[in-house]
Motif scaffolding. Structure first.
Motif, PDB file in Angstrom:
ATOM      1  N   VAL A 224      25.738  10.607  59.054  1.00  0.00           N
ATOM      2  CA  VAL A 224      24.288  10.307  58.702  1.00  0.00           C
ATOM      3  C   VAL A 224      22.959  10.352  60.078  1.00  0.00           C
ATOM      4  N   VAL A 225      23.891  10.344  61.452  1.00  0.00           N
ATOM      5  CA  VAL A 225      22.382  10.400  62.816  1.00  0.00           C
ATOM      6  C   VAL A 225      22.766  12.072  61.983  1.00  0.00           C
ATOM      7  N   ALA A 226      23.339  13.018  61.917  1.00  0.00           N
ATOM      8  CA  ALA A 226      23.561  14.663  62.376  1.00  0.00           C
ATOM      9  C   ALA A 226      22.326  15.041  61.234  1.00  0.00           C
ATOM     10  N   ALA A 227      22.471  14.164  60.141  1.00  0.00           N
ATOM     11  CA  ALA A 227      21.276  14.251  59.041  1.00  0.00           C
ATOM     12  C   ALA A 227      19.725  14.201  59.379  1.00  0.00           C
ATOM     13  N   LEU A 228      19.403  13.199  60.095  1.00  0.00           N
ATOM     14  CA  LEU A 228      17.852  12.825  60.834  1.00  0.00           C
ATOM     15  C   LEU A 228      17.932  14.012  61.695  1.00  0.00           C
ATOM     16  N   ALA A 229      19.484  14.222  62.111  1.00  0.00           N
ATOM     17  CA  ALA A 229      18.349  15.253  63.310  1.00  0.00           C
ATOM     18  C   ALA A 229      18.389  16.621  63.112  1.00  0.00           C
ATOM     19  N   PHE A 230      18.820  16.930  62.139  1.00  0.00           N
ATOM     20  CA  PHE A 230      18.954  18.327  61.275  1.00  0.00           C
ATOM     21  C   PHE A 230      17.602  18.055  60.933  1.00  0.00           C
ATOM     22  N   GLY A 231      16.984  17.195  60.087  1.00  0.00           N
ATOM     23  CA  GLY A 231      15.849  16.880  59.184  1.00  0.00           C
ATOM     24  C   GLY A 231      14.623  17.972  59.373  1.00  0.00           C
ATOM     25  N   LEU A 392      19.953   9.656  52.804  1.00  0.00           N
ATOM     26  CA  LEU A 392      20.818  10.676  51.918  1.00  0.00           C
ATOM     27  C   LEU A 392      20.195  12.168  51.607  1.00  0.00           C
ATOM     28  N   SER A 393      18.917  12.321  51.771  1.00  0.00           N
ATOM     29  CA  SER A 393      17.449  13.304  51.324  1.00  0.00           C
ATOM     30  C   SER A 393      17.986  13.779  51.621  1.00  0.00           C
ATOM     31  N   ILE A 435      29.622  28.013  50.034  1.00  0.00           N
ATOM     32  CA  ILE A 435      29.918  27.159  51.258  1.00  0.00           C
ATOM     33  C   ILE A 435      29.409  25.795  51.460  1.00  0.00           C
ATOM     34  N   GLY A 436      28.509  25.936  51.494  1.00  0.00           N
ATOM     35  CA  GLY A 436      26.826  25.147  51.714  1.00  0.00           C
ATOM     36  C   GLY A 436      27.509  24.130  51.027  1.00  0.00           C
ATOM     37  N   LEU A 437      27.265  24.181  49.867  1.00  0.00           N
ATOM     38  CA  LEU A 437      27.601  23.589  49.293  1.00  0.00           C
ATOM     39  C   LEU A 437      28.348  22.773  48.764  1.00  0.00           C
ATOM     40  N   PHE A 438      29.528  23.345  49.079  1.00  0.00           N
ATOM     41  CA  PHE A 438      31.276  22.312  49.504  1.00  0.00           C
ATOM     42  C   PHE A 438      30.912  21.707  51.019  1.00  0.00           C
ATOM     43  N   LEU A 439      29.989  21.709  51.865  1.00  0.00           N
ATOM     44  CA  LEU A 439      29.816  21.551  53.010  1.00  0.00           C
ATOM     45  C   LEU A 439      28.945  19.602  52.513  1.00  0.00           C
ATOM     46  N   ASN A 440      28.081  20.026  51.753  1.00  0.00           N
ATOM     47  CA  ASN A 440      26.914  18.926  51.454  1.00  0.00           C
ATOM     48  C   ASN A 440      28.159  18.305  50.970  1.00  0.00           C
ATOM     49  N   ILE A 441      28.959  17.838  50.110  1.00  0.00           N
ATOM     50  CA  ILE A 441      29.347  17.500  48.932  1.00  0.00           C
ATOM     51  C   ILE A 441      30.701  16.433  49.823  1.00  0.00           C
ATOM     52  N   VAL A 442      31.715  17.198  50.606  1.00  0.00           N
ATOM     53  CA  VAL A 442      32.278  16.839  51.890  1.00  0.00           C
ATOM     54  C   VAL A 442      31.481  15.579  52.680  1.00  0.00           C
ATOM     55  N   CYS A 443      30.218  16.160  53.359  1.00  0.00           N
ATOM     56  CA  CYS A 443      28.903  15.227  54.346  1.00  0.00           C
ATOM     57  C   CYS A 443      29.202  13.750  53.199  1.00  0.00           C
TER      58      CYS A 443
END
Length: 532
Positions: A224-231, A392-393, A435-443
């Motif tokens: 969750v924190v990483a999403a905001l950091a990389f957003g 989650l956006s 791979i990118g789509l799969f990792l998004n789903i995992v997150c």
């Protein structure tokens, strides 16, 4: 009767698909240096400098680094996919437009509004964060004063349009890059016992209190924190329509993402985990906009270095304002593109003579007034719910971008087009996007689990869960709402119905001698070009 074009595949260099409300022309005022600096440091802000402390406290130093590496790898594949699409289709709206064209208009509608709402609500958060950084020096002054000051500054920047955005970001990003570099050097000195009274630290805090905290629950909380950091990493792609030379600037900028992730995030957070213990009770407050508990500032304070905590707090102020500046760009360009396609109110498509989407800018700045919620009683609680809309956006947008690239490649093959027509291709092609789509789903799954069980002993709590996952039902509601409105219940756009021509800038492959062939002899130079 007029003759048909010699090449029936090429319609018009300026034509875009789905335009129903043509607005004015956006200015192409962003140069290569702007795009590169936006890619390197455009989104470095409170998510890294403040939120990382919360992630460190929840999951421990190893979970912090591993979590950011996973999100970083996902983003590298996503940005490469978007770069390929952006160079071929330098159209307004970028990833929103790609999802509408290559996946499904209803899903594109949901992604467009989800992304716009995310930036609309992040702006007041960043203004509050900027105001609270000033409290570090002047706790006697009301935060509302500084919210007003920063909002006025932000408004003045908008007067200069996209060029003002680019120049401000270029300068502020240089400050952030210098600060991140300086912290790495300082952190190594602190860890080796060069300053402070703790002596040599080494990897002490990885053994005691430990590399991981709260098991898988704590590890999942890092995402969750990483999403905001990389957003905001994707903003350089959104700027494609306003880039003077997207064919050159976009590939270079997309490759800078690798260095930003590896150097400014992973290395900084690894050093941070070495010099600040995860069980430090002060980290419980390292969330939201509270810069006084930034783990970077705390680590410097623990080393008893005078003045430097104030300097780094100033860097956080600059970083937060940089992200606030990015908010006005991200939301306004998305809303203007949606309005042109009839998916937002018509008046939002208006672009003035200076190339500014005027009413979109007014709407974004109006949302900045919500920053005053932070100074009223229980205001931050209200704002926590508003901010949860954006939680989650970014994962939804990143995953949808990978899906759009996969669908584009399938349509390109289905319609008999050659990959040699594509000016820039992502290094791993369709597999990188998979791979990118799969990792998004995992997150997304990990965040769902963490929303239910934030700690090993926790029980599901509805309020906490929706603070973490509120964006999901919003996206589903937007998606179904447009399905009902449009009456189009198809799951996908048929591959053969996808318009690959409108707005495209393909390569002319008639002279094959000018095209570099892939051989074992030129493999080393191609690897270097892919990385740099």
């Amino acid at each position: 009767m007029e003759e048909a074009p010699a090449n029936p595949r090429i319609k018009s260099a300026d034509e875009e698909a789905g335009i129903v409300n043509r607005g004015g022309q956006l200015r192409t005022g962003l140069k290569g240096r702007h795009m590169q600096m936006i890619a390197i440091g455009g989104a470095i802000g409170a998510g890294l400098f403040i939120g990382s402390g919360s992630a460190l406290h929840k999951g421990g130093p190893a979970a912090l680094v591993i979590g950011y590496i996973i999100v970083g790898i996902m983003l590298m594949f996503t940005m490469q996919a978007l770069a390929e699409l952006a160079v071929l289709y330098p159209v307004n709206g970028a990833f929103y437009t790609y999802v509408v064209r290559f996946v499904d208009p209803s899903w594109g509608f949901a992604m467009g509004w989800d992304y716009a709402i995310a930036w609309l609500t992040v702006l007041p958060f960043e203004l509050i964060a900027a105001g609270l950084t000033i409290e570090f020096w002047r706790p006697d002054l009301n935060v509302a004063i500084w919210i007003t000051v920063f909002l006025v500054v932000l408004t003045l920047i908008q007067i200069f349009g996209v060029r003002g955005y680019g120049e401000v970001e270029f300068i502020l990003c240089m400050v952030k890059v210098a600060a991140c570099t300086g912290f790495i050097i300082l952190g190594i000195i602190i860890d080796c016992g060069g300053v402070g009274d703790r002596g040599y630290i080494g990897a002490k805090y990885w053994y005691e209190p430990g590399a991981f905290k709260n098991g898988f629950n704590g590890f999942a909380g890092v995402f969750v924190v990483a999403a905001l950091a990389f957003g905001g990493t994707e903003l350089f792609v959104l700027a494609t329509a306003e880039s003077a030379n997207p064919r050159h600037a976009i590939p270079v900028a997309s490759k800078q993402v690798f260095f930003r992730i590896a150097f400014f995030y992973i290395v900084n957070l690894f050093i941070l985990g070495l010099i600040l213990p995860a069980d430090d009770t002060r980290l419980e407050n390292a969330s939201g906009a509270n810069s006084s508990y930034s783990p970077f500032v705390l680590a410097i304070q623990d080393a008893s270095i005078a003045v430097l905590p104030s300097i780094f707090n100033a860097v956080i102020t600059v970083s937060v304002m940089s992200v606030a500046n990015s908010c006005t760009f991200g939301s306004t360009r998305t809303m203007q593109a949606m309005s042109e396609r009839g998916m937002a109110p018509k008046f939002l498509s208006y672009v003035d003579k200076a190339g500014r989407p005027l009413w979109c800018v007014v709407m974004q700045l109006a949302f900045g007034l919500l920053g005053y919620l932070g100074v009223i009683s229980n205001g931050l609680d209200i704002f926590t719910w508003l901010l949860s809309l954006s939680g989650l956006s970014f994962f939804f947008v990143w995953g949808s971008s990978c899906l759009a690239h996969i669908r584009f490649r399938l349509a390109w093959k289905s319609q008999g087009r050659s990959l040699r027509e594509i000016p820039y291709t992502s290094p791993l092609g369709i597999w990188g996007s998979a791979i990118g789509l799969f990792l998004n789903i995992v997150c997304l799954i990990a965040i769902f689990y963490n929303g239910l069980y934030p700690s090993p002993s926790a029980q599901p709590d509805a309020a906490y869960f929706f603070q973490q996952y509120l964006a999901a039902p919003i996206v589903i509601s937007l998606y179904l709402g447009w399905k009902v409105y449009s009456g189009n219940w198809r799951m996908w756009v048929n591959l053969n119905d996808i318009d690959l021509n409108a707005g495209s800038r393909p390569l002319d492959i008639e002279d094959e001698d000018d095209i570099e062939r892939k051989t074992w002899a030129n493999l080393p130079i191609r690897i270097i070009r892919a990385a740099f």
